[in-house]
Design an enzyme around this catalytic site. Structure first.
Site, PDB file in Angstrom:
ATOM      1  N   GLY A  49       0.838  -1.200   0.000  1.00  0.00           N
ATOM      2  CA  GLY A  49       0.000   0.000   0.000  1.00  0.00           C
ATOM      3  C   GLY A  49       0.872   1.250   0.000  1.00  0.00           C
ATOM      4  CB  SER A 116       4.976  -2.927  -2.546  1.00  0.00           C
ATOM      5  OG  SER A 116       4.761  -1.655  -3.081  1.00  0.00           O
ATOM      6  CD1 TRP A 117       2.759  -0.452   3.467  1.00  0.00           C
ATOM      7  CD2 TRP A 117       4.464   0.979   3.730  1.00  0.00           C
ATOM      8  NE1 TRP A 117       2.777  -0.065   4.785  1.00  0.00           N
ATOM      9  CE2 TRP A 117       3.812   0.813   4.967  1.00  0.00           C
ATOM     10  CE3 TRP A 117       5.565   1.823   3.648  1.00  0.00           C
ATOM     11  CZ2 TRP A 117       4.222   1.474   6.124  1.00  0.00           C
ATOM     12  CZ3 TRP A 117       5.983   2.479   4.800  1.00  0.00           C
ATOM     13  CH2 TRP A 117       5.319   2.311   6.015  1.00  0.00           C
ATOM     14  CG  ASP A 272       8.468  -3.014  -9.405  1.00  0.00           C
ATOM     15  OD1 ASP A 272       7.750  -2.012  -9.550  1.00  0.00           O
ATOM     16  OD2 ASP A 272       8.482  -3.704  -8.361  1.00  0.00           O
ATOM     17  CG  HIS A 300       4.923  -3.107  -7.870  1.00  0.00           C
ATOM     18  ND1 HIS A 300       6.068  -2.870  -7.142  1.00  0.00           N
ATOM     19  CD2 HIS A 300       3.886  -2.931  -7.012  1.00  0.00           C
ATOM     20  CE1 HIS A 300       5.754  -2.550  -5.899  1.00  0.00           C
ATOM     21  NE2 HIS A 300       4.433  -2.585  -5.790  1.00  0.00           N
TER      22      HIS A 300
END
Length: 323
Positions: A49, A116-117, A272, A300
Site C-alpha cells: 500500500g 512493496s510498502w 517494476d 510490480h
C-alpha cells in the site's frame, strides 16, 4: 519446476487486537488471522500500500504444513478499525503493532515477509527488533526515500505513462504542479467527502498504470469501490508518502548492517515501474550473503506467474535454511 501458489486455506483463528496507547487515543483495532500449522515456523505477511490490506490468496505463498502463517491488516486498512483513519498512524505505530501481535500470539521469533510498502515496513521492523526476526523475505524493495516518492508521484513513472500522467496531474492547479502529491493529500484531508473520493480514485488509478507487465487495464469496478469506502487506500498511501514514510530521520540504508547474519531473500521484477530493482540491488550489495532474484518477466505485481515462482521458491528455501 515452476512453482505456483499453495492451495487456499481457511484461517485457524481470526480476531481484532486493540493497539491504542491510552484511553485518550484513537481506538485502533487490528484485524489478525492465523493459518497453516500452529507448530510450524512462524511467518508474518506484511501487506503493501500503504493501505491495501491482505487478500485471501496472500496466505498461499507459504507451505501450510510447515508454516504458522500470520496475516494482519495495518491501521486504517482492510478489516481493521476505524477504516482510513490517519490519526496515530505512522511507521513507528505499525512496528509497535507487529510487536503487539507477536507477543499476543506468544511467538518468540518469526520470519517477516513483505512486498512493496510491506518491504519498507518489514525492513524497519527487522532493524528495530533484530532479535525477533528469524529471516526476511522482501519483494519490490522500497526504502521510502524522498527520491522514490518523487519517482512515483511527481516525475519518473510519468515518463512511461505520459497520457495517464496528464489525467493524474490535471486534477492539480498549474501553481501546484511542483507538489502534486501534497495537493492530493490536501484534497483528501479537506473534510469534503466528494473531493476526498475523487482524489483517492485518481491517485490509485495513476498508480495502477505502473503495476503490472500483464493486463494493465484499470479494473472496471475501481470507481465503484471508491464510492463504497475504497477511498481509504488512497488516503493512507498519500498520508505515508507525503511524510516520506515517517523515516527520514532514520533512513533504512543507514542501518542495514544490523541485518547481517540473518537469512535474507530479495525478489524484484526487472520491469517494476513502481519500485525499480535498484533498491533491491542496493540491499543485496549491503548484505552480500543475501539471495537476490531479479525476475526478468515481471513488473510490480506479486501474482504474476514468474513472480509467484520466485516468491514461493524463497519461502520454501527459507524453510530449508532454518531447518
Amino acid at each position: 519446476m515452476t512453482k505456483t501458489l499453495y492451495p487456499n486455506i481457511e484461517p485457524n483463528q481470526l480476531f481484532h487486537l486493540t493497539v491504542s496507547d491510552s484511553f485518550d487515543s484513537v481506538r485502533h483495532e487490528i484485524y489478525v488471522e492465523t493459518c497453516g500449522n500452529p507448530d510450524g515456523v512462524p511467518v508474518v505477511f506484511v501487506h503493501g500500500g500503504p493501505g491495501a490490506g491482505c487478500g485471501l490468496d496472500d496466505r498461499c505463498f507459504f507451505n501450510p504444513e510447515k508454516y504458522h502463517i500470520i496475516l494482519f491488516d495495518q491501521r486504517g486498512c482492510g478489516r481493521s478499525k476505524p477504516l482510513g483513519n490517519i490519526v496515530e498512524n505512522t511507521t513507528q505505530h505499525l512496528v509497535q503493532d507487529m510487536e503487539a501481535i507477536r507477543e499476543h500470539l506468544n511467538i518468540d521469533r518469526w520470519v517477516v515477509f513483505g512486498g512493496s510498502w510491506g518491504s519498507t515496513l518489514s525492513l524497519v521492523y527487522a532493524q528495530t527488533h533484530r532479535d525477533k526476526v528469524l529471516g526476511l523475505i522482501v519483494r519490490g524493495v522500497f526504502f521510502g526515500t524522498p527520491a522514490e516518492n518523487k519517482w512515483l508521484w511527481q516525475e519518473g513513472l510519468s515518463r512511461f505513462n505520459p497520457e495517464a500522467y496528464a489525467r493524474y496531474s490535471g486534477l492539480v492547479p498549474e501553481a501546484k504542479q511542483h507538489e502534486i502529491l501534497k495537493h492530493y493529500y490536501q484534497m483528501m484531508t479537506s473534510g469534503d467527502d466528494a473531493a476526498r473520493n475523487l482524489a483517492a480514485f485518481e491517485m490509485m488509478r495513476w498508480e495502477e498504470h505502473g503495476f503490472t507487465m500483464q493486463d494493465n487495464e484499470i479494473p472496471e469496478d475501481m470507481e465503484a469501490a471508491m464510492e463504497n469506502d475504497g477511498w481509504h487506500q488512497g488516503m493512507l498511501e498519500a498520508h505515508f508518502c507525503v511524510h516520506n514514510c515517517f523515516i527520514e530521520d532514520q533512513p533504512i540504508a543507514d542501518n542495514l548492517s544490523v541485518l547481517e547474519g540473518m537469512p535474507v531473500y530479495i525478489v524484484n521484477g526487472r520491469y517494476d515501474m513502481l519500485t525499480p530493482p535498484a533498491k533491491a540491488y542496493q540491499l543485496h550489495q549491503a548484505l552480500p550473503d543475501s539471495h537476490l532474484a531479479i525476475v526478468d518477466r515481471a513488473g510490480h505485481a506479486s501474482k504474476e506467474p514468474d513472480m509467484v515462482n520466485a516468491l514461493v521458491s524463497a519461502t520454501d528455501s527459507m524453510l530449508q535454511k532454518l531447518s
